[in-house]
Each structure stands twice: as structure tokens, then as C-alpha cells.
Motif scaffolding. Structure first.
Motif, short mmCIF file in Angstrom:
data_model
loop_
_atom_site.label_atom_id
_atom_site.label_comp_id
_atom_site.label_asym_id
_atom_site.label_seq_id
_atom_site.Cartn_x
_atom_site.Cartn_y
_atom_site.Cartn_z
N LYS A 65 0.88 -1.17 0.00
CA LYS A 65 0.00 0.00 0.00
C LYS A 65 0.91 1.22 0.00
O LYS A 65 1.73 1.40 0.89
CB LYS A 65 -0.91 0.01 1.23
N ASN A 66 0.77 2.08 -1.03
CA ASN A 66 1.66 3.24 -1.12
C ASN A 66 1.14 4.40 -0.27
O ASN A 66 0.07 4.32 0.34
CB ASN A 66 1.91 3.64 -2.58
N ALA A 67 1.90 5.48 -0.24
CA ALA A 67 1.57 6.63 0.60
C ALA A 67 0.24 7.28 0.25
O ALA A 67 -0.41 7.88 1.11
CB ALA A 67 2.70 7.66 0.53
N SER A 68 -0.18 7.16 -1.00
CA SER A 68 -1.45 7.77 -1.41
C SER A 68 -2.65 6.83 -1.20
O SER A 68 -3.76 7.13 -1.62
CB SER A 68 -1.38 8.24 -2.86
N GLY A 69 -2.40 5.66 -0.57
CA GLY A 69 -3.49 4.75 -0.27
C GLY A 69 -3.84 3.77 -1.37
O GLY A 69 -4.82 3.04 -1.26
N LYS A 70 -3.07 3.72 -2.43
CA LYS A 70 -3.32 2.78 -3.53
C LYS A 70 -2.61 1.45 -3.22
O LYS A 70 -1.57 1.42 -2.58
CB LYS A 70 -2.78 3.32 -4.85
N TYR A 71 -3.21 0.38 -3.71
CA TYR A 71 -2.66 -0.95 -3.51
C TYR A 71 -2.03 -1.47 -4.80
O TYR A 71 -2.49 -1.17 -5.89
CB TYR A 71 -3.77 -1.93 -3.09
N LYS A 87 -1.68 0.05 -10.14
CA LYS A 87 -2.24 0.49 -8.86
C LYS A 87 -3.74 0.23 -8.83
O LYS A 87 -4.43 0.41 -9.82
CB LYS A 87 -1.98 1.99 -8.64
N THR A 89 -7.43 0.78 -6.42
CA THR A 89 -8.01 1.67 -5.41
C THR A 89 -8.36 0.93 -4.13
O THR A 89 -8.41 1.55 -3.07
CB THR A 89 -9.28 2.36 -5.96
#
Length: 131
Positions: A65-71, A87, A89
Motif C-alpha cells: 500500500k503506497n503513501a497515497s493509499g493505492k494498492y 495500482k 483503489t
């Protein structure tokens, strides 16, 4: 009775920055699921694809899970990352992407666009000869 199996996914090998190679794996709908690391030789891409098609269950899928909340997931073997997914959502959608990989890879076709050979003639040639 003859059963025809149509490919559910496609590997596409391309030349990266005019010197290295990489491949993508796309769903039957044409959506990229993952992109490989950059390889020095086309043969490396071909060997990775062959290994994936033959033994997908031998590869690890790591959820990120990246910093922007994407998986997204990383595809690796023996701790070495071979590809990163697109990526997603939600974690559920990412899981569906992983399921698609397991379902589609064994019968996936391989397209090689690394030579940049364009199969269609230039439009100017076609219309010049039509007169």
C-alpha cells in the motif's frame, strides 16, 4: 470433442529506451496487470515468461500500500522482485488482479514488439499508389 482454449491474457515484450527490454502482462480486456523489471536481453524476458507460465505457483505475490493509499502487488522469486502491478483503489480489486494472473497466465499468448517492425505500410505509400 475438441476444446479450443482461447488465451485469457497476453504478455507483450517491448524494447525499453531503445536498449533494454521489458514485458507487460495484460488481461483479455487489454488492461495492464503488471510490468516486469528492465532486462538487458530479450532472452531474459522470454525465460521469465516461460517460468511464469509453467510454474506461477512458485512465485510470491507481496501486497503493498503506497503513501497515497493505492494498492499494488510485487511478483518475486527467491526474494528478487520481477514485476510490479498496476495500482488499485482497493485491496479487493488488487486481489482480483492476483486471481486474474493465476487464472490467465498458463494459457497467455506472447507478443514480441521489441523489434519495432510495423506490419502495416506507411499511409503515404498506400494513398500514393491508390491514384
Amino acid at each position: 470433442m475438441l476444446k479450443i482454449i482461447s488465451p485469457l491474457g497476453t504478455f507483450v515484450i517491448k524494447k525499453h529506451e531503445q536498449r533494454d527490454y521489458k514485458f507487460t502482462f495484460s488481461s483479455r480486456k487489454g488492461k495492464t496487470i503488471f510490468t516486469s523489471i528492465v532486462c538487458k536481453h530479450k532472452q531474459d524476458c522470454e525465460q521469465m515468461i516461460d517460468a511464469l507460465k509453467a510454474q506461477i505457483d512458485m512465485f510470491a505475490f507481496t501486497k503493498v500500500k503506497n503513501a497515497s493509499g493505492k494498492y499494488f502487488f510485487r511478483l518475486s522469486k527467491d526474494g528478487f522482485v520481477l514485476a510490479n502491478s498496476r495500482k488499485y483503489t482497493t485491496e479487493l480489486l488488487m486481489g482480483k488482479g492476483v486471481d486474474e494472473v493465476f487464472k490467465s497466465i498458463p494459457t497467455a499468448e506472447v507478443l514480441d514488439f521489441s523489434d519495432n517492425d510495423f506490419v502495416f505500410p506507411d499511409a503515404a505509400e498506400v494513398f500514393e499508389n491508390a491514384s
